[in-house]
Structures are given as C-alpha cells and as structure tokens.
Write an enzyme that holds these catalytic residues in place. Structure first.
Site, PDB file in Angstrom:
ATOM      1  N   ASP A 153       0.805  -1.221   0.000  1.00  0.00           N
ATOM      2  CA  ASP A 153       0.000   0.000   0.000  1.00  0.00           C
ATOM      3  C   ASP A 153       0.841   1.275   0.000  1.00  0.00           C
ATOM      4  O   ASP A 153       1.820   1.389   0.730  1.00  0.00           O
ATOM      5  CB  ASP A 153      -0.930   0.041   1.212  1.00  0.00           C
ATOM      6  CG  ASP A 153      -1.773   1.296   1.180  1.00  0.00           C
ATOM      7  OD1 ASP A 153      -2.531   1.464   0.225  1.00  0.00           O
ATOM      8  OD2 ASP A 153      -1.623   2.138   2.100  1.00  0.00           O
ATOM      9  N   HIS A 180      -3.093  -1.934  -3.698  1.00  0.00           N
ATOM     10  CA  HIS A 180      -3.274  -0.489  -3.902  1.00  0.00           C
ATOM     11  C   HIS A 180      -3.324  -0.316  -5.419  1.00  0.00           C
ATOM     12  O   HIS A 180      -2.281  -0.338  -6.090  1.00  0.00           O
ATOM     13  CB  HIS A 180      -2.093   0.252  -3.278  1.00  0.00           C
ATOM     14  CG  HIS A 180      -2.011   1.718  -3.597  1.00  0.00           C
ATOM     15  ND1 HIS A 180      -2.131   2.689  -2.631  1.00  0.00           N
ATOM     16  CD2 HIS A 180      -1.820   2.378  -4.759  1.00  0.00           C
ATOM     17  CE1 HIS A 180      -2.008   3.886  -3.204  1.00  0.00           C
ATOM     18  NE2 HIS A 180      -1.821   3.719  -4.499  1.00  0.00           N
ATOM     19  N   ASP A 306      -7.844   3.939   6.041  1.00  0.00           N
ATOM     20  CA  ASP A 306      -6.629   4.484   5.419  1.00  0.00           C
ATOM     21  C   ASP A 306      -6.125   5.686   6.228  1.00  0.00           C
ATOM     22  O   ASP A 306      -5.652   6.681   5.676  1.00  0.00           O
ATOM     23  CB  ASP A 306      -6.852   4.859   3.954  1.00  0.00           C
ATOM     24  CG  ASP A 306      -5.530   5.059   3.201  1.00  0.00           C
ATOM     25  OD1 ASP A 306      -4.453   4.810   3.791  1.00  0.00           O
ATOM     26  OD2 ASP A 306      -5.587   5.472   2.027  1.00  0.00           O
ATOM     27  N   HIS A 310       0.079  12.741   9.147  1.00  0.00           N
ATOM     28  CA  HIS A 310       1.247  13.480   8.669  1.00  0.00           C
ATOM     29  C   HIS A 310       1.493  14.667   9.591  1.00  0.00           C
ATOM     30  O   HIS A 310       0.544  15.310  10.030  1.00  0.00           O
ATOM     31  CB  HIS A 310       1.016  14.015   7.249  1.00  0.00           C
ATOM     32  CG  HIS A 310       1.005  12.952   6.202  1.00  0.00           C
ATOM     33  ND1 HIS A 310       2.135  12.270   5.810  1.00  0.00           N
ATOM     34  CD2 HIS A 310      -0.007  12.441   5.465  1.00  0.00           C
ATOM     35  CE1 HIS A 310       1.813  11.388   4.875  1.00  0.00           C
ATOM     36  NE2 HIS A 310       0.522  11.459   4.648  1.00  0.00           N
TER      37      HIS A 310
END
Lengths: 432, 311
Positions: A153, A180, A306, A310
């Site tokens: 992924d 993916h 998912d 970040h």
C-alpha cells in the site's frame, strides 16, 4: 471505584444493533449476560445508544517504525480506541519497511505493549515496496505477528507476473494480497482526480481508469490462479462495477472504501488546501453515489480508514509539495453514520458487518467481529447517535492533526469502547 | 480588489476598471513625467520561484513607475534553495512589511495558499502558477486586443479569439478563456487532443483539433509556446509534425482577415508553433503585448494597493 481487569461492567438500556434496549454485562473479558435489570461493579448508561461489535480497521498507517513524529503504535492505538476500534491492521510502508519477520514482530509487540487494540501488522508484498522481488511472506506469516494481509500500500504491485506469484504464494497460509490499485504510468505526478476540476485548477489528473485497469487485471489474475484478492480504498464508480462483475463470476475478491471517499467530492480541492490531498484522490459526485450504493449492497465488503497521519509541515504548504493522506480513525464511525445510516442506505447490522465482522474475516482475526452474544469476547463500541461534535483538529488523539473534517460537525459520538472486557474509552474520554 | 489569483476573480466591471486604469497610467507615463507617486512608501515583493525574467522585469518596472519600493526575491541563491518552505518565506516577508507579494510558482495554487493560509496579510498577485493561471497575462492580452480591435475602449463583445497550442500545460490559456469570456469575446481552443485538458468540453469555449478550419473568422490568433520536450511524453510525434499541423506559418496567416492580429505570450519557439516570418510580420503584436504588460501590471498593483494619492 477503581477499575481493574477483574471489574465487571453493565451497559444499561443499550440497543444491540437495530434491536430493543437491553443490558449487557461484561466480565472476565467476555460478554457474560444479556437481558433486563442486570447489575455489575460499574454501570455505563447506554440509554439511546447503539452497541456494535468493536470496529476492525483493515487499513491503518501507524508510521512506527520510522515516522514517530507523525504517529506511533501507541498514539495510533489511542486514536483507534477513541474511534471505537478494537483491532487495526498496521500498514507495511514504514521505515524500515515491514517486509521481514523482524519488523512485523516489532510492530506486533509494540501493539501488545500499548494494549488498547489488537495491532495486526500487514506485511509488504515486495522487498522494500520496490515491486521487484517478493518479501519473506511465509516468514512473516509464521512469525509471532501471524501476518495474513500483505500489501505494498502506497504503491501498486504493478508487475502482473509478480502480482500473480504473490496471489498464488499466499494461498499456502491463507493470506490475502491487498492491492493499492494505481497504474503508475497513468498517474505520474498526479495530484487530484482527473476531471473537470483538475483541468480548471491546473493540477495533474489521477484518472479513474488508472485504478479500474489494475482492478480489472487483478480480479482476472485472482480468478486464474484461484486466489483471494482484496482491493484497497476503491474510489470510482467503474471500480464498483468491476467488483460487482467479478463477484457475479464467483471470483474471490473483497473490497474496501474509506470514509473520506464516502463523504467528500473533488470540488473541495478548489481551496487548494492540502488537507484534502489524498491517494486515491477524492472523486466526483457520481463516484461517491456509486461507492455508497456498492457498500450498501455488499459489493464493497468493508469500510477501512486508510488513516494516514502526517506532521503539520507536510500539510501546511502548497498543494504539490504536500503529502498524500488524511487521518480517519477517530471520525470513521460518525462519517459512516452520516453517509450510510442517516441517508437510509444501511442499518446498524450492516454497519457492524462492514466495519467489524467482514474486516475481521478478511484479516483472519478470529477474536474480533464476533456477534454480540453471551460468551463472545467483549470487544464492543457504544455509540450515541443523538450526539454530534464539531471536529477540532487541535483536540485529536492521533499525534497528527490532518483531519479533513476540521471545522465540520459530524453526528454521533463514541461513548465507550471495550477491548477484551476492559474499557479503553469511557464517558467519551480515553480511559488509558 | 484584495488579491488577483485567478482571472475568474474579475467581474466584468473589475476587468473594465483594470483596462481603463491601465490606459490612464500608460497615458500618464507617456507624458513623460517620470515616476508616478501613488505607491510611494509601499513595498512590493517579487517572489519568483521559477525563472521568468520577462514577467519579473515587467512587474518590477510597473511597481517602480508607481514609486513603490521593490524587493526581488528569486528562489535561486536564496534561502529557498536552502530548503526554506513557502510558509517560512511568507512569514519572513510579512515580518518585513510587504504590502503586496507578486508570486510566480511552479505549483498550481501556490498563490491561493499564500493569500488564504493565514501566513501574510498583504495582497497577492498571481504572476503564473504551475499549469493553472496567469491572470495579468490575460489582462495584457485583453488590453492589446481592445486597443487593436475596439479602439482601446469598452469590452470585447463579438471578438473571435483563437488560442492554439499546448492548452493542457498553459496557464495563459486558462486565464484567457476566463477573462475573454467575461469581456464578451468568443474563444476557440485549437490543439491536438493530447494537449487539451480532460473536461475541456465543459469550458466556456469552442474546441477544435483543426487549425486550418479555425482561421476564417478569427479576429485574433494567439499561439501558445509548445515545449519540444513534450514529444518525449508522446503528446505528439515530433516537432515537424507539430508545426505542420498546428504551427502558424505565412500561408496560414494570409488566410486570416485583413484586420486580424497574431499574438504570443512569449517566449517563442520560432519555427515550432510560429514561423519567424509571422512573428516579425505586420500583424504580429507580440512586442506590443510586452509593453502593455507593464501598464496592466501598474493598474493591478495600483488597484490592489488602493493607491490613495491622485495620479
């Protein structure tokens, strides 16, 4: 009263899925009793709330090892618990990549130490996610982490011969390859969905066909070799059609959709705010309608977050410099409630299936996704559909703040999460 | 007008105001009084992340003619080449008291972020962002068209403008389609299908793959720069085939109406999208476009900085 492993709990007047209110007693890690007028050491008011089996995420980025500034196994486990999850599958694109027994065992052990959810490591399909040579799939399967889901992924296993071999090889230990689906040449430099809006904004397009072409190829490969295939974060109407066709042909394929692909359309990119930058990209209105319909009719088997944390410097910048991905663990159930239940597309039994039962089956997690009945492991989430909350990025439990729902009001709230009989969330607060 | 990020930000009235203001400023400049005073004491920063000598010089000249203080900040040899983010650069400019930032950036939407992310309080002028927009180029093109075809007044109602070339990668084309429509012109895009953006059929313009069929009735033909490297990515087979199908040569130019003009935003690839004879011909207004660029940018800076002193 202090709680310990021995403390028993009663959830009063809670509806099990779509049922009538009842009491649930949790004791010694299992559901001990269900009925009226029950008591226990501690009482949780479940009036007006729904009890669902603890949620299972097949697609979570916990970032450890390597990007502990974005998330750790512990911080991600806490975010998962807040969202009602009792199991997560930690994706392999860490640094080092989870392509050996050593790395998956490290992640698995960190999950055990955190002790808030089952952390099930996903193994890489290819060494270093480089798409050229198989990783040690068998060693990862045989390790203490008992890996069953394998995925590159973040990258697509685009070499058809390698994909075929991976699909075949994992049959030996009942594994599944989670693909993916992204044709790399069609998506070079891609920034957002290719459509009217990408043309207007001058951002390089990520066309639907780049996803659909890989899915079409992979279902045919899975059929040819008689293997099990899972499609990650399916996002287009065409992909739903291909999966529907494959299933009608008896091909052993499962698929997931993310909460953000159920919720957002690509017009939010007009703000150029990279909080909405994600891979695969947010799609059009008709795609959103199609994935919702596909999830409702079971063509799409599961919702997977998912969750992609970040640090802010990777989002507080210009669009093309920003990282792909958004967080999702804490908001997933509310988003599914708004997009699928409030719209009348699914009932709570279907939510339990798509967010707990089916993902546990795909990931071969035997203690998760069990029916709420006496004797089942006490993995439960209590959700209050009458509540609502404005999402505040500064208050997230995840170590990262890149939630695309910031400033929006989402319906419902996780009141309590029980993991193996212990409350990881109580009264809407983290209990750990 | 607080910022100029997209040609779509300009209403009909705004666009006419910019063009009329540019005309007045050009006239005042021509009277030879030297610098005009309205932006005295104001600071304009040219923040250029891409090499673009002509656009930067044009903005610099525009700001200086209005007596603004100009700071040129180019990415090369600056803190940017040491890895400083756009945000930190913006915070630095804010701390130094920039009243307006003119930004050229390779990332589509960078001016939007600069204007809306809360990093700076001054005005932002988009001087070209990625493959998105270049609104002051569209304004100078409209100004040029107006002075040739409408006697320098009013709008462009009924003017047929044909834009030819790499629309897909062109910020000039996007801004021109938007602004020319606002001003009442009819736009036709001509390109090989590979160089048209996905969804272009939904734009407010006609689209054709055939240049020869598009020349008749055009009041202006705008040739876009086509980078030779595009053929390496299979957008077209080779330069020769491109120029024979989509290049403007003398034969094609002679089929245009007597009054029609030839435009190019520059820099030109002579021999590729435009032949040297056409570029240097009577119909070519390419050099004039450059001169008009300064007037239009003066108008934009004047209006954004709300120059209060009389001109």
């Amino acid at each position: 009263m202090t709680s310990s492993a021995k403390t028993s709990y009663v959830i009063k007047d809670v509806a099990i899925l779509d049922g009538k209110p009842t009491d649930i007693v949790i004791k010694d890690g299992v559901i001990a009793e269900i009925g009226k007028g029950l008591t226990a050491d501690q009482t949780v008011n479940g009036s007006g709330c729904i009890a669902l089996p603890g949620l299972v995420d097949l697609h979570t980025h916990l970032r450890e090892p390597g990007r502990e500034d974005a998330e750790t196994v512990l911080s991600g486990s806490r975010a998962a618990a807040m969202g009602g999850f009792t199991a997560v599958h930690a994706m392999a694109n860490t640094n080092p990549v989870a392509d050996t027994a050593g790395v998956v065992e490290q992640v698995w052990r960190l999950g055990q130490e955190a002790g808030l959810v089952d952390v099930r490591p996903v193994g890489a399909v290819t060494m270093g996610l480089e798409g050229t040579a198989l990783a040690e799939l068998g060693a990862m399967a045989d390790s203490a982490a008992a890996v069953r889901v394998f995925s590159d992924d973040g990258k697509c296993v685009h070499d058809a011969a390698l994909m075929r071999r991976a699909l075949e090889y994992v049959k030996a230990f009942d594994g599944v390859v989670a693909q993916h689906a992204q044709e790399p040449r069609l998506t070079e430099g891609a920034q957002m969905n290719e459509g009217v809006i990408s043309g207007k904004l001058g951002l390089a397009g990520w066309p639907a066909v780049a996803e659909e072409a890989i899915i079409a190829r992979d279902v045919l490969l899975a059929h040819h070799v008689g293997s099990r295939l899972h499609v990650c974060h399916l996002s287009t109407a065409g992909s739903v059609e291909i999966i529907r066709w494959a299933k009608s042909r008896g091909i052993n394929v499962t698929a997931e959709v993310t909460p953000h692909h159920l919720y957002f359309t690509d017009d939010v990119v007009e703000s150029y705010d990279p909080i909405f930058k994600v891979n695969p990209p947010l799609r059009t209105k008709s795609d959103v309608a199609a994935v919702r319909a596909g999830l409702a009719d079971g063509t799409i088997n599961i919702v997977a977050t998912d969750h992609a944390p970040h640090p802010s410097e990777d989002k507080d910048c210009e669009w093309t410099a920003a990282a792909f991905g958004m967080t999702g663990l804490e908001s997933a159930l509310s988003v599914v409630y708004e997009t699928m239940v409030q719209t009348g597309l699914m009932n709570w039994a279907a939510v339990a299936d798509r967010m707990s039962v089916a993902p546990a089956q795909i990931g071969r997690v035997s203690t998760q996704g069990q029916p709420i009945e006496v004797g089942s492991p006490a993995n439960l989430v209590i959700f209050d559909p009458r509540a609502s909350q404005e999402v505040d990025a500064r208050k997230t439990v995840s170590a990262s703040r890149n939630t695309p729902y910031a400033g929006r009001t989402l319906p419902g709230k996780v009141v309590a999460t029980f993991y193996r009989g212990k409350p990881t969330v109580l009264n809407g607060e983290l209990n750990a | 007008m607080k910022h100029l990020l997209s040609a779509a930000d300009l209403s009909y009235e705004d666009a006419i105001l910019v063009l009329d203001t540019a005309k007045q400023l050009a006239a005042a400049t021509e009277q030879g009084v030297g610098k005009l005073p309205p932006l005295r004491g104001r600071t304009v920063v040219n923040l250029f992340y891409e090499d673009s000598t002509r656009t930067r010089i044009s903005f610099e000249a525009a700001a200086k003619r209005l007596s603004a203080d100009v700071i040129n900040f180019s990415a090369k040899g600056s803190s940017v080449s040491k890895g400083e983010s756009l945000k930190d650069t913006a915070l630095t400019l804010e701390a130094m008291g920039a009243d307006a930032v003119v930004i050229r950036h390779s990332s589509s939407g960078a001016p939007h972020r600069l204007a809306n992310a809360g990093w700076i309080s001054g005005g932002v002028v988009n001087a070209g962002d990625g493959t998105h927009e270049h609104p002051t180029q569209a304004l100078l093109d409209a100004y040029t068209l107006r002075s040739h075809l409408r006697n320098g007044e009013g709008d462009l109602k009924g003017v047929n403008v044909t834009i030819v070339g790499d629309v897909l990668h062109s910020r000039v084309a996007r801004s021109n389609v938007l602004l020319l429509n606002t001003l009442g012109a009819k736009v036709r895009l001509v390109a090989p299908p590979t160089l048209l953006p996905y969804g272009v059929e939904d734009w407010d313009c006609e689209v054709s793959y055939d240049l020869d069929a598009s020349l008749e009735g055009s009041d202006a033909v705008m040739m876009l720069r086509v980078q030779r490297e595009r053929m390496n990515a299979a957008y077209f087979p080779n330069a020769h085939e491109y120029s024979s199908r989509y290049g403007l040569n003398v034969t094609r130019m002679n089929r245009l109406a007597e009054s029609a003009v030839v435009m190019h935003p520059g820099p030109m690839n002579r021999g590729m999208e435009i032949s040297a004879d056409v570029a240097d011909s009577q119909r070519s207004v390419i050099v004039e476009q450059v001169a008009n660029g300064v007037s239009v940018r003066m108008a934009v800076l004047y209006l954004i900085l709300g120059g209060s002193e009389s001109m």
